[in-house]
Scaffold this motif. Structure first.
Motif, short mmCIF file in Angstrom:
data_model
loop_
_atom_site.label_atom_id
_atom_site.label_comp_id
_atom_site.label_asym_id
_atom_site.label_seq_id
_atom_site.Cartn_x
_atom_site.Cartn_y
_atom_site.Cartn_z
N VAL A 81 0.85 -1.20 0.00
CA VAL A 81 0.00 0.00 0.00
C VAL A 81 0.88 1.24 0.00
CG1 VAL A 81 -1.96 -1.08 1.16
CG2 VAL A 81 -0.20 0.05 2.54
N ILE A 82 0.30 2.33 -0.49
CA ILE A 82 0.94 3.64 -0.45
C ILE A 82 -0.17 4.67 -0.49
CG2 ILE A 82 1.21 3.92 -2.94
CD1 ILE A 82 4.04 5.07 -2.34
N GLY A 83 0.04 5.77 0.22
CA GLY A 83 -0.98 6.81 0.26
C GLY A 83 -0.42 8.15 -0.16
N ILE A 84 -1.33 9.05 -0.49
CA ILE A 84 -0.97 10.44 -0.76
C ILE A 84 -1.95 11.33 -0.02
CG2 ILE A 84 0.15 10.09 -2.99
CD1 ILE A 84 -2.46 11.12 -4.30
N GLN A 85 -1.46 12.52 0.29
CA GLN A 85 -2.30 13.49 0.98
C GLN A 85 -1.91 14.88 0.49
OE1 GLN A 85 -1.58 13.73 5.21
NE2 GLN A 85 -3.62 14.57 5.61
N GLU A 86 -2.89 15.61 -0.01
CA GLU A 86 -2.65 17.00 -0.41
C GLU A 86 -2.72 17.86 0.84
OE1 GLU A 86 -4.86 18.45 -3.81
OE2 GLU A 86 -5.02 16.40 -4.57
N VAL A 87 -1.64 18.57 1.12
CA VAL A 87 -1.58 19.47 2.27
C VAL A 87 -0.99 20.79 1.79
CG1 VAL A 87 -0.65 19.86 4.59
CG2 VAL A 87 -1.26 17.54 3.88
N LYS A 88 -1.79 21.82 1.91
CA LYS A 88 -1.37 23.15 1.47
C LYS A 88 -0.88 23.08 0.03
CE LYS A 88 -0.43 24.40 6.20
NZ LYS A 88 0.53 24.73 7.22
N ASP A 89 0.40 23.37 -0.20
CA ASP A 89 0.94 23.45 -1.56
C ASP A 89 1.78 22.24 -1.97
OD1 ASP A 89 2.81 24.12 0.38
OD2 ASP A 89 3.91 25.49 -0.91
N VAL A 90 1.66 21.14 -1.23
CA VAL A 90 2.46 19.94 -1.53
C VAL A 90 1.59 18.69 -1.49
CG1 VAL A 90 4.54 20.96 -0.53
CG2 VAL A 90 3.13 19.44 0.86
N THR A 109 5.00 -2.67 2.30
CA THR A 109 4.84 -3.93 1.56
C THR A 109 4.93 -5.07 2.56
OG1 THR A 109 5.87 -2.98 -0.42
CG2 THR A 109 5.82 -5.38 -0.27
N LEU A 110 4.07 -6.06 2.37
CA LEU A 110 4.14 -7.24 3.24
C LEU A 110 5.57 -7.74 3.32
CD1 LEU A 110 1.06 -9.47 2.28
CD2 LEU A 110 1.47 -8.33 4.48
N THR A 111 5.99 -8.11 4.51
CA THR A 111 7.36 -8.58 4.74
C THR A 111 7.77 -9.65 3.74
OG1 THR A 111 7.08 -8.10 7.08
CG2 THR A 111 8.92 -9.50 6.49
N SER A 112 6.88 -10.60 3.49
CA SER A 112 7.22 -11.73 2.61
C SER A 112 7.37 -11.33 1.15
CB SER A 112 6.16 -12.82 2.75
OG SER A 112 4.88 -12.32 2.44
N TYR A 113 6.99 -10.09 0.79
CA TYR A 113 7.12 -9.62 -0.59
C TYR A 113 8.12 -8.48 -0.74
CZ TYR A 113 3.12 -12.42 -2.00
OH TYR A 113 2.27 -13.46 -2.27
N GLN A 114 8.76 -8.07 0.33
CA GLN A 114 9.70 -6.96 0.25
C GLN A 114 10.90 -7.33 -0.61
OE1 GLN A 114 10.47 -5.74 4.31
NE2 GLN A 114 8.40 -4.94 4.54
#
Length: 160
Positions: free
Chosen positions: A65-74, A82-87
Protein backbone atom coordinates in the motif's frame (compact mmCIF):
# COMPACT_ATOMS: atom_id res chain seq x y z
CA UNK A 1 -2.60 -4.33 -10.48
CA UNK A 2 -3.03 -1.09 -8.52
CA UNK A 3 -6.36 0.11 -7.18
CA UNK A 4 -7.50 2.88 -4.88
CA UNK A 5 -8.77 1.72 -1.50
CA UNK A 6 -11.44 3.28 0.70
CA UNK A 7 -12.37 3.33 4.38
CA UNK A 8 -14.25 0.07 3.88
CA UNK A 9 -10.90 -1.64 3.19
CA UNK A 10 -9.28 -0.61 6.47
CA UNK A 11 -8.66 -4.13 7.79
CA UNK A 12 -6.80 -5.13 4.60
CA UNK A 13 -4.67 -1.98 4.68
CA UNK A 14 -3.89 -2.37 8.39
CA UNK A 15 -2.71 -5.93 7.81
CA UNK A 16 -0.08 -4.62 5.39
CA UNK A 17 0.99 -1.65 7.54
CA UNK A 18 1.27 -3.59 10.78
CA UNK A 19 3.14 -6.49 9.19
CA UNK A 20 5.65 -4.32 7.33
CA UNK A 21 6.18 -1.90 10.21
CA UNK A 22 7.70 -4.66 12.35
CA UNK A 23 10.95 -3.70 10.63
CA UNK A 24 10.96 -0.49 12.69
CA UNK A 25 10.94 -2.33 16.02
CA UNK A 26 14.27 -1.69 17.73
CA UNK A 27 15.19 0.90 15.08
CA UNK A 28 12.98 3.77 16.15
CA UNK A 29 12.84 5.02 19.75
CA UNK A 30 11.04 2.62 22.07
CA UNK A 31 8.56 5.30 23.11
CA UNK A 32 7.57 5.77 19.45
CA UNK A 33 6.98 2.05 18.91
CA UNK A 34 3.68 0.43 19.82
CA UNK A 35 1.76 -2.63 18.73
CA UNK A 36 -0.13 -2.50 16.60
CA UNK A 37 1.96 0.13 14.88
CA UNK A 38 -1.22 1.70 13.49
CA UNK A 39 -4.65 1.28 15.03
CA UNK A 40 -7.92 1.15 13.15
CA UNK A 41 -8.89 4.55 14.54
CA UNK A 42 -5.61 6.09 13.40
CA UNK A 43 -6.20 4.87 9.85
CA UNK A 44 -9.81 6.09 9.92
CA UNK A 45 -8.48 9.49 11.01
CA UNK A 46 -5.97 9.45 8.13
CA UNK A 47 -8.79 8.88 5.62
CA UNK A 48 -10.77 11.69 7.29
CA UNK A 49 -7.74 13.97 6.88
CA UNK A 50 -7.74 13.35 3.13
CA UNK A 51 -5.23 10.52 2.77
CA UNK A 52 -5.95 8.45 -0.36
CA UNK A 53 -4.63 4.90 -0.27
CA UNK A 54 -3.57 2.74 -3.20
CA UNK A 55 -2.83 -0.95 -3.10
CA UNK A 56 -0.90 -3.41 -5.22
CA UNK A 57 -2.37 -6.86 -5.90
CA UNK A 58 -0.48 -10.03 -6.67
CA UNK A 59 -2.53 -13.18 -7.34
CA UNK A 60 -5.66 -11.53 -5.91
CA UNK A 61 -3.84 -10.70 -2.68
CA UNK A 62 -3.13 -7.18 -1.46
CA UNK A 63 0.63 -7.10 -0.83
CA UNK A 64 1.52 -3.41 -0.69
CA UNK A 65 0.00 0.00 0.00
CA UNK A 66 0.94 3.64 -0.45
CA UNK A 67 -0.98 6.81 0.26
CA UNK A 68 -0.97 10.44 -0.76
CA UNK A 69 -2.30 13.49 0.98
CA UNK A 70 -2.65 17.00 -0.41
CA UNK A 71 -1.58 19.47 2.27
CA UNK A 72 -1.37 23.15 1.47
CA UNK A 73 0.94 23.45 -1.56
CA UNK A 74 2.46 19.94 -1.53
CA UNK A 75 1.56 16.30 -1.82
CA UNK A 76 2.74 14.05 0.98
CA UNK A 77 3.52 10.42 0.37
CA UNK A 78 2.04 8.55 3.30
CA UNK A 79 2.10 5.00 4.62
CA UNK A 80 4.14 3.14 2.03
CA UNK A 81 4.38 -0.49 3.13
CA UNK A 82 4.84 -3.93 1.56
CA UNK A 83 4.14 -7.24 3.24
CA UNK A 84 7.36 -8.58 4.74
CA UNK A 85 7.22 -11.73 2.61
CA UNK A 86 7.12 -9.62 -0.59
CA UNK A 87 9.70 -6.96 0.25
CA UNK A 88 12.59 -6.51 -2.15
CA UNK A 89 10.59 -7.70 -5.17
CA UNK A 90 9.59 -4.34 -6.66
CA UNK A 91 6.17 -3.83 -5.09
CA UNK A 92 7.11 -0.56 -3.40
CA UNK A 93 8.83 0.67 -6.54
CA UNK A 94 5.77 -0.10 -8.64
CA UNK A 95 3.49 1.75 -6.22
CA UNK A 96 5.79 4.75 -6.00
CA UNK A 97 6.19 4.95 -9.79
CA UNK A 98 2.39 4.90 -10.08
CA UNK A 99 2.07 7.86 -7.71
CA UNK A 100 4.93 9.75 -9.34
CA UNK A 101 3.25 9.40 -12.72
CA UNK A 102 -0.09 10.61 -11.33
CA UNK A 103 1.54 13.61 -9.65
CA UNK A 104 4.21 14.61 -12.18
CA UNK A 105 3.89 18.35 -11.73
CA UNK A 106 3.63 18.40 -7.95
CA UNK A 107 6.04 19.07 -5.15
CA UNK A 108 6.28 15.74 -3.31
CA UNK A 109 7.43 15.23 0.27
CA UNK A 110 7.89 12.04 2.24
CA UNK A 111 8.74 11.71 5.88
CA UNK A 112 10.37 8.69 7.47
CA UNK A 113 12.24 7.74 10.60
CA UNK A 114 15.82 9.05 10.63
CA UNK A 115 17.22 5.59 11.44
CA UNK A 116 15.19 3.83 8.72
CA UNK A 117 18.13 3.99 6.35
CA UNK A 118 16.57 1.45 3.97
CA UNK A 119 13.57 3.76 3.48
CA UNK A 120 15.78 6.79 2.87
CA UNK A 121 17.82 4.86 0.27
CA UNK A 122 14.60 3.67 -1.39
CA UNK A 123 13.36 7.23 -1.96
CA UNK A 124 16.78 8.48 -3.02
CA UNK A 125 16.71 5.91 -5.85
CA UNK A 126 13.71 7.84 -7.17
CA UNK A 127 15.53 11.20 -7.05
CA UNK A 128 14.16 12.35 -3.72
CA UNK A 129 16.60 14.66 -1.94
CA UNK A 130 17.16 14.25 1.80
CA UNK A 131 16.72 17.52 3.67
CA UNK A 132 19.09 18.52 6.45
CA UNK A 133 17.79 18.21 10.02
CA UNK A 134 16.78 21.89 10.36
CA UNK A 135 14.82 21.96 7.11
CA UNK A 136 13.26 18.56 7.86
CA UNK A 137 12.04 19.89 11.21
CA UNK A 138 10.48 22.95 9.57
CA UNK A 139 8.73 20.83 6.94
CA UNK A 140 7.49 18.27 9.46
CA UNK A 141 5.98 21.04 11.61
CA UNK A 142 4.38 22.71 8.59
CA UNK A 143 2.86 19.71 6.79
CA UNK A 144 2.45 16.81 9.25
CA UNK A 145 0.38 16.32 12.40
CA UNK A 146 2.91 14.38 14.48
CA UNK A 147 4.37 14.56 17.96
CA UNK A 148 7.53 16.50 18.81
CA UNK A 149 9.20 13.14 19.57
CA UNK A 150 8.42 11.96 16.03
CA UNK A 151 9.68 15.24 14.59
CA UNK A 152 12.95 14.89 16.51
CA UNK A 153 13.49 11.36 15.10
CA UNK A 154 12.30 11.89 11.51
CA UNK A 155 13.59 13.26 8.23
CA UNK A 156 11.96 14.61 5.10
CA UNK A 157 12.87 13.84 1.51
CA UNK A 158 11.61 15.92 -1.39
CA UNK A 159 11.16 15.51 -5.10
CA UNK A 160 10.57 18.64 -7.17
Amino acid sequence: MINEYKKTDISKILDIINDASLRYKGVIPDDCWHEPYMSEQELIDEFSDGVRMYGYHHNNTLIGVIGIQEVKDVILIRHAYTLTSYQGRGTGSTLLKYLLKKNQNSRLLVGTWRNATWAIRFYEKFNFILHAKEQSTLLLKKYWKITSKQIKNSVVLERF
